[in-house]
Design an enzyme around this catalytic site. Sequence first.
Site, mmCIF file in Angstrom:
data_model
loop_
_atom_site.group_PDB
_atom_site.id
_atom_site.type_symbol
_atom_site.label_atom_id
_atom_site.label_comp_id
_atom_site.label_asym_id
_atom_site.label_seq_id
_atom_site.Cartn_x
_atom_site.Cartn_y
_atom_site.Cartn_z
ATOM 1 N N ARG A 152 71.001 16.523 -78.473
ATOM 2 C CA ARG A 152 70.677 15.124 -78.797
ATOM 3 C C ARG A 152 69.241 15.009 -79.318
ATOM 4 O O ARG A 152 69.011 14.720 -80.475
ATOM 5 C CB ARG A 152 70.891 14.248 -77.539
ATOM 6 C CG ARG A 152 70.877 12.757 -77.816
ATOM 7 C CD ARG A 152 69.502 12.154 -77.971
ATOM 8 N NE ARG A 152 68.669 12.317 -76.786
ATOM 9 C CZ ARG A 152 67.379 11.976 -76.730
ATOM 10 N NH1 ARG A 152 66.780 11.466 -77.802
ATOM 11 N NH2 ARG A 152 66.661 12.161 -75.645
ATOM 12 N N ASP A 153 68.268 15.302 -78.466
ATOM 13 C CA ASP A 153 66.861 15.114 -78.844
ATOM 14 C C ASP A 153 66.483 16.049 -79.990
ATOM 15 O O ASP A 153 65.648 15.728 -80.834
ATOM 16 C CB ASP A 153 65.966 15.387 -77.617
ATOM 17 C CG ASP A 153 64.684 14.581 -77.624
ATOM 18 O OD1 ASP A 153 64.218 14.226 -78.704
ATOM 19 O OD2 ASP A 153 64.143 14.319 -76.534
ATOM 20 N N HIS A 194 61.112 14.038 -68.444
ATOM 21 C CA HIS A 194 61.500 14.454 -69.798
ATOM 22 C C HIS A 194 60.213 14.648 -70.602
ATOM 23 O O HIS A 194 59.652 13.696 -71.141
ATOM 24 C CB HIS A 194 62.394 13.350 -70.394
ATOM 25 C CG HIS A 194 62.779 13.536 -71.819
ATOM 26 N ND1 HIS A 194 64.066 13.849 -72.209
ATOM 27 C CD2 HIS A 194 62.079 13.415 -72.973
ATOM 28 C CE1 HIS A 194 64.131 13.915 -73.520
ATOM 29 N NE2 HIS A 194 62.936 13.650 -74.021
ATOM 30 N N HIS A 236 57.760 16.439 -73.568
ATOM 31 C CA HIS A 236 57.667 17.146 -74.856
ATOM 32 C C HIS A 236 56.411 18.008 -74.814
ATOM 33 O O HIS A 236 55.452 17.686 -74.120
ATOM 34 C CB HIS A 236 57.618 16.138 -76.009
ATOM 35 C CG HIS A 236 58.966 15.576 -76.331
ATOM 36 N ND1 HIS A 236 59.680 15.925 -77.448
ATOM 37 C CD2 HIS A 236 59.754 14.709 -75.642
ATOM 38 C CE1 HIS A 236 60.848 15.288 -77.443
ATOM 39 N NE2 HIS A 236 60.919 14.542 -76.360
ATOM 40 N N CYS A 248 61.471 12.470 -81.572
ATOM 41 C CA CYS A 248 62.031 11.153 -81.914
ATOM 42 C C CYS A 248 61.694 10.827 -83.363
ATOM 43 O O CYS A 248 60.525 10.829 -83.750
ATOM 44 C CB CYS A 248 61.437 10.097 -80.980
ATOM 45 S SG CYS A 248 61.955 8.427 -81.413
ATOM 46 N N ASN A 294 60.738 19.168 -77.391
ATOM 47 C CA ASN A 294 60.762 19.089 -75.925
ATOM 48 C C ASN A 294 60.197 20.377 -75.342
ATOM 49 O O ASN A 294 60.087 21.392 -76.032
ATOM 50 C CB ASN A 294 62.202 18.980 -75.425
ATOM 51 C CG ASN A 294 62.881 17.705 -75.850
ATOM 52 O OD1 ASN A 294 63.222 17.547 -77.012
ATOM 53 N ND2 ASN A 294 63.072 16.797 -74.918
HETATM 54 N N1 COA Z 1 77.066 2.485 -82.893
HETATM 55 C C1 COA Z 1 77.524 2.309 -84.167
HETATM 56 N N2 COA Z 1 77.157 1.289 -84.951
HETATM 57 C C2 COA Z 1 76.309 0.382 -84.432
HETATM 58 C C3 COA Z 1 75.804 0.495 -83.140
HETATM 59 C C4 COA Z 1 76.207 1.602 -82.361
HETATM 60 N N3 COA Z 1 75.768 1.779 -81.118
HETATM 61 N N4 COA Z 1 74.979 -0.531 -82.897
HETATM 62 C C5 COA Z 1 74.984 -1.287 -84.003
HETATM 63 N N5 COA Z 1 75.788 -0.740 -84.941
HETATM 64 C C6 COA Z 1 76.057 -1.257 -86.294
HETATM 65 C C7 COA Z 1 76.560 -2.686 -86.229
HETATM 66 O O1 COA Z 1 77.944 -2.714 -86.059
HETATM 67 C C8 COA Z 1 76.128 -3.226 -87.580
HETATM 68 O O2 COA Z 1 77.013 -2.725 -88.560
HETATM 69 P P1 COA Z 1 77.527 -3.647 -89.781
HETATM 70 O O3 COA Z 1 76.283 -3.991 -90.543
HETATM 71 O O4 COA Z 1 78.447 -2.735 -90.521
HETATM 72 O O5 COA Z 1 78.175 -4.827 -89.142
HETATM 73 C C9 COA Z 1 74.793 -2.530 -87.815
HETATM 74 O O6 COA Z 1 74.824 -1.332 -87.003
HETATM 75 C C10 COA Z 1 73.596 -3.383 -87.423
HETATM 76 O O7 COA Z 1 73.784 -3.834 -86.074
HETATM 77 P P2 COA Z 1 72.598 -4.508 -85.210
HETATM 78 O O8 COA Z 1 73.140 -4.864 -83.882
HETATM 79 O O9 COA Z 1 71.932 -5.587 -86.027
HETATM 80 O O10 COA Z 1 71.616 -3.299 -84.973
HETATM 81 P P3 COA Z 1 70.202 -2.950 -85.599
HETATM 82 O O11 COA Z 1 70.309 -2.674 -87.062
HETATM 83 O O12 COA Z 1 69.195 -3.946 -85.167
HETATM 84 O O13 COA Z 1 69.918 -1.550 -84.870
HETATM 85 C C11 COA Z 1 70.175 -0.133 -82.946
HETATM 86 C C12 COA Z 1 69.774 -1.496 -83.459
HETATM 87 C C13 COA Z 1 69.736 -0.051 -81.495
HETATM 88 C C14 COA Z 1 71.681 0.018 -83.057
HETATM 89 C C15 COA Z 1 69.469 0.954 -83.810
HETATM 90 O O14 COA Z 1 68.107 0.666 -83.935
HETATM 91 C C16 COA Z 1 69.635 2.340 -83.207
HETATM 92 O O15 COA Z 1 70.718 2.900 -83.220
HETATM 93 N N6 COA Z 1 68.540 2.924 -82.674
HETATM 94 C C17 COA Z 1 68.591 4.220 -81.999
HETATM 95 C C18 COA Z 1 67.386 5.022 -82.318
HETATM 96 C C19 COA Z 1 67.407 6.363 -81.606
HETATM 97 O O16 COA Z 1 68.436 6.941 -81.365
HETATM 98 N N7 COA Z 1 66.210 6.848 -81.298
HETATM 99 C C20 COA Z 1 66.039 8.130 -80.674
HETATM 100 C C21 COA Z 1 66.270 8.115 -79.208
HETATM 101 S S1 COA Z 1 64.796 7.806 -78.290
HETATM 102 ZN ZN ZN Z 2 62.590 13.207 -76.022
#
Ligand code: COA
Ligand code: ZN
Length: 323
Positions: free
Chosen positions: A26-27, A218, A220, A251, A260
């Site tokens: 994942r990370d 956790h 890094h 990230c 990490n």
């Molecule tokens: N899985 C799949 N699709 C997702 C989803 C999920 N968990 N969450 C939101 N979406 C989709 C929505 O369905 C929407 O799709 P559409 O435009 O086709 O309808 C689109 O994404 C936007 O949804 P929204 O709720 O407005 O989300 P956002 O654009 O504000 O994004 C997150 C918010 C949290 C989903 C996004 O920022 C994210 O995935 N961040 C994770 C970052 C990460 O993994 N960082 C590393 C770990 S520390």
């Molecule tokens: Zn991390």
Amino acid sequence: MAQNGEIIAMPVPDGAAIEICEVGPRDGFQIEKAIIPTDRKIAIVNELIDAGLKKIQVTSFVSPRAVPQLADAAEVLAGVEKKPGVVLSALVPNAKGAERAAKTQVDIMGLFCSASEAHSLKNVNASIEATLARFPPVVEIAKAAGKRVQGGVATVFGCPFEGEVPPEAVVRIARFYRDLGIVDLNLGDTTGMATPATVKAVLAALRQAVPEMAVTLHFHNTRGVGLANVMVGLSEGITRYDSSIGGLGGCPFAAGATGNICTEDLVYLLQESGYRTGVDLDRLIGVARLTQDVIGRELPGQVMKAGPRLTRHGLDDVSTAAG
Ligand code: COA
Ligand code: ZN
């Protein structure tokens, strides 16, 4: 109790079992530029299980537009051969992610919320308050599906945009998780800003505020003190650590994030210090080399290069310093 009322932790005794959660799939994979084929990811996870790792963070059910590297989350989980006693986790940012995860063999849904506003906005496109508001429905979905939930905090020991993060910001999120009935707390050192002093300060604040929560650290290794921080964690009674095969990791939404702490280096340190990990170090080094081949660049892990401590070299391997 110490004189000032602070609870003193018992150091982890020699011979104790330490739980390692492998987070490379994942990370690590989330920050790689090239998309790793799904079957290669599955092969690495299965090799990690064969090497003895009992807990693996396999992927994230985040937006595939935000993290295209993990768009194949469900497919990867479907290919993992879960042996008895093995626990699989995945990050879940919202109800949509929880619904996707609920349909898989994942055991733990990992929530995550940054302790700094700037990183929260970058990482999940939402403030801390708005991020936490997404979590109660996730807990409901997880419960209905028979899955456990872990509460993660990012940028616990410092933020690349805001600098120092006060322990109270971490405590606030931990309390929110505790009030949702979550007992597992993951403290993320997102860009390797933790130091022995900051680790002690955060653990002391959490022991006062949420003593019932079980902490995973956790770290890094961005600034080279990851394993020193593990030694501090052990001396503070913490028995759960995240690490990444070969030292992968970082990230994509935090400036300057790098790997990490490395799993085989951590296993080496723990085993040489008398702790039990249940991991076969030689096999693990083999998995680190396989991962390096799949990734296609040199990984930072050190024990995979030098070998275990008593690795012997032939006398003919080096020249003699004859004058
Ligand atoms: N899985 C799949 N699709 C997702 C989803 C999920 N968990 N969450 C939101 N979406 C989709 C929505 O369905 C929407 O799709 P559409 O435009 O086709 O309808 C689109 O994404 C936007 O949804 P929204 O709720 O407005 O989300 P956002 O654009 O504000 O994004 C997150 C918010 C949290 C989903 C996004 O920022 C994210 O995935 N961040 C994770 C970052 C990460 O993994 N960082 C590393 C770990 S520390
Ligand atoms: Zn991390």
